[in-house]
Write a protein that holds these residues in place. Structure first.
Motif, short mmCIF file in Angstrom:
data_model
loop_
_atom_site.label_atom_id
_atom_site.label_comp_id
_atom_site.label_asym_id
_atom_site.label_seq_id
_atom_site.Cartn_x
_atom_site.Cartn_y
_atom_site.Cartn_z
N ALA A 98 0.75 -1.10 0.15
CA ALA A 98 -0.28 -0.11 -0.12
C ALA A 98 0.75 1.25 0.24
N ILE A 99 1.01 1.82 -0.87
CA ILE A 99 1.35 3.34 -0.96
C ILE A 99 0.29 4.38 -1.16
N PRO A 100 0.92 4.92 0.54
CA PRO A 100 -0.47 6.07 0.80
C PRO A 100 -0.67 8.12 -0.83
N VAL A 101 -1.18 8.08 -0.65
CA VAL A 101 -1.72 9.01 -1.45
C VAL A 101 -1.37 10.05 -0.75
N ARG A 102 -0.58 11.08 -0.68
CA ARG A 102 0.14 11.96 -0.84
C ARG A 102 -0.45 13.77 -1.77
N HIS A 103 -1.36 14.03 0.26
CA HIS A 103 -2.05 15.67 -0.69
C HIS A 103 -1.11 16.43 -0.21
N TYR A 104 -0.16 17.00 -1.24
CA TYR A 104 0.77 17.95 -1.55
C TYR A 104 0.07 19.58 -1.55
N GLY A 105 -1.42 19.25 -2.01
CA GLY A 105 -2.58 20.31 -2.10
C GLY A 105 -2.88 20.99 -0.75
N ARG A 106 -2.98 20.64 0.05
CA ARG A 106 -2.95 20.52 1.68
C ARG A 106 -1.80 21.46 2.40
N TRP A 107 -0.44 21.00 2.41
CA TRP A 107 0.45 21.83 2.44
C TRP A 107 0.59 22.87 2.13
N ILE A 108 0.33 23.17 0.95
CA ILE A 108 -0.01 24.70 0.04
C ILE A 108 -0.53 25.06 0.76
N SER A 109 -2.06 24.93 1.07
CA SER A 109 -3.01 25.70 1.27
C SER A 109 -2.91 26.33 3.18
N ALA A 110 -2.39 25.25 3.46
CA ALA A 110 -2.31 25.89 4.81
C ALA A 110 -0.56 26.17 5.36
N ALA A 111 0.27 26.72 4.47
CA ALA A 111 0.98 27.66 3.86
C ALA A 111 0.65 28.93 3.99
N ILE A 112 -0.17 28.80 2.28
CA ILE A 112 -0.54 30.10 2.53
C ILE A 112 -1.65 30.72 3.57
N VAL A 113 -2.49 30.25 4.14
CA VAL A 113 -3.20 30.07 4.84
C VAL A 113 -2.52 30.98 6.17
N LEU A 114 -1.41 30.34 6.54
CA LEU A 114 -0.40 30.72 7.37
C LEU A 114 0.00 32.37 7.59
N VAL A 115 0.02 32.10 6.14
CA VAL A 115 1.14 33.01 5.84
C VAL A 115 0.12 34.60 6.14
N LEU A 116 -1.04 34.50 5.27
CA LEU A 116 -2.21 35.38 5.50
C LEU A 116 -2.59 35.83 7.64
N PHE A 117 -2.49 34.29 7.81
CA PHE A 117 -2.98 34.42 9.43
C PHE A 117 -1.72 35.86 10.11
N GLY A 118 -0.44 35.78 9.62
CA GLY A 118 0.57 36.19 9.93
C GLY A 118 0.41 37.47 9.28
N LEU A 119 0.63 37.64 7.98
CA LEU A 119 -0.05 39.36 7.63
C LEU A 119 -0.74 40.15 8.71
N VAL A 120 -1.87 39.70 8.84
CA VAL A 120 -2.75 40.46 9.61
C VAL A 120 -2.46 39.82 11.21
N VAL A 121 -1.62 39.63 12.02
CA VAL A 121 -0.79 39.46 13.55
C VAL A 121 -0.24 40.67 12.78
N ALA A 122 0.58 40.46 11.98
CA ALA A 122 1.47 41.87 12.12
C ALA A 122 1.00 43.53 11.92
N ALA A 123 0.08 43.04 11.18
CA ALA A 123 -0.83 44.54 11.16
C ALA A 123 -1.19 45.18 12.39
N PHE A 124 -1.51 44.40 12.98
CA PHE A 124 -2.04 44.90 14.31
C PHE A 124 -1.26 44.75 15.64
#
Length: 334
Positions: free
Chosen positions: A44-70
């Motif tokens: 069994a070869i598990p399926v890698r969901h690279y899109g989840r890692w990319i979307s998580a990184a984008i969300v973290l970056v946006l969250f960091g920008l909001v925190v930095a702005a405040f």
């Protein structure tokens, strides 16, 4: 004269591959035994969901920008921390929670009664319930609060026969907020309760009547307990919504959380800091109510689902340990 046929001599069957070492009854040759071949192991070869890692990184970056702005904004953060446990803010938070509990209690009790009236075969009862729902759902909550608070303009004296007093003394900001929020909530709870009652199979009611149970006893002991599974989730949402809607009582001078924050900011002129204090307290209260709603829904889901939903802590731990969806291959979870 026939020629002799040329036949190849038959090979002898080894004794080790035959049963009894020779021919069976009637000259039949026994079938040789063969051991089953094991199947190849499934890799069994598990399926890698690279899109989840990319979307998580984008969300973290946006969250960091909001925190930095405040963080870089012109906000005096020590003032926010200092007023979080201020006596006036704590009093406002308690008053907010208190008016929310009482208004929801009024809304649930009166809403359930209106739902039963709406489903009644009596045309007067159903018409009155429909008219109540039509009026209170069709007008804004703020307008209703202002009407109750200014009721003394059209009824200067409250005369009930056994009780007489000036309306200004009777209609306090607390009572006006309770009536405005509770009566408005009853209209919405009536529709929620009606949907829950109608979700129960009619055979339950027919069986209860066949056993000799009265209509009120059937509703109280048979229908409503089964309808709670449908009523509870939207009621929890209404509870949280009521907590936030109670901030409208600011307009009638009731000392809830927002009114307490604005009263302080009118003296020290730190408007944004006190609004952030009120926001933090609203988040704390709604979080507590959301957790309570989850476990209440989980309690009423017993017997209706094969497996109970995971708790918030189980969801968090599962999300932190895996970024891919587990699958079963060959009886194994990968």
């Amino acid at each position: 004269m026939s020629e002799p046929e040329d036949k190849a001599p038959s090979a002898p069957v080894p004794a080790s591959n035959t049963e009894g070492g020779g021919a069976g009854a009637g000259g039949a040759v026994p079938v040789a035994k063969s051991s089953p071949v094991p199947p190849e192991a499934v890799k069994a070869i598990p399926v890698r969901h690279y899109g989840r890692w990319i979307s998580a990184a984008i969300v973290l970056v946006l969250f960091g920008l909001v925190v930095a702005a405040f963080v870089g904004a012109d906000i005096t953060w020590p003032t926010v921390g200092r007023y979080l446990n201020h006596e006036t803010i704590l009093t406002g938070a308690v008053n907010t929670l208190w008016i929310t509990l009482l208004a929801m209690l009024m809304g649930v009790v009166l809403g359930t009664l209106l739902a039963v009236m709406r489903l009644s075969k009596n045309p007067v009862m159903s018409s009155v319930a429909w008219g109540y729902i039509w009026v209170f759902r069709g007008t804004p909550v703020l307008v209703q609060l202002l009407i109750w608070y200014n009721l003394a303009l059209i009824f200067p004296i409250l005369d009930l026969g056994f009780y007489r007093d000036e309306m200004n003394d009777v209609m306090t900001p607390f009572l006006a907020a309770l009536l405005g929020l509770g009566l408005n909530e009853a209209a919405y709870m009536a529709e929620i309760s009606r949907a829950g009652i109608q979700s129960v199979d009619e055979g339950q009611t027919e069986a209860a009547h066949a056993l000799g149970m009265t209509g009120s006893r059937t509703m109280r002991r048979i229908v409503l307990p089964q309808a709670m599974r449908v009523i509870i989730p939207p009621t929890g949402n209404e509870f949280i919504n009521m907590l936030k809607t109670s901030s409208l009582a600011y307009a009638i001078q009731y000392s809830e959380l927002l009114f307490s924050a604005t009263r302080i900011s009118s003296r020290n002129l730190e408007v944004m800091e006190l609004l952030l204090v009120a926001t933090i307290w609203y988040l704390i209260l709604t979080t507590i109510l959301s957790v309570g709603q989850f476990y209440l829904e989980r309690y009423f889901q017993r017997g209706s689902s094969r497996s109970l939903p995971p708790t918030p802590w189980q969801r968090i731990s599962k999300s932190l340990t895996s970024f891919r969806t587990p699958s079963r291959v060959g009886g194994k979870t990968v």
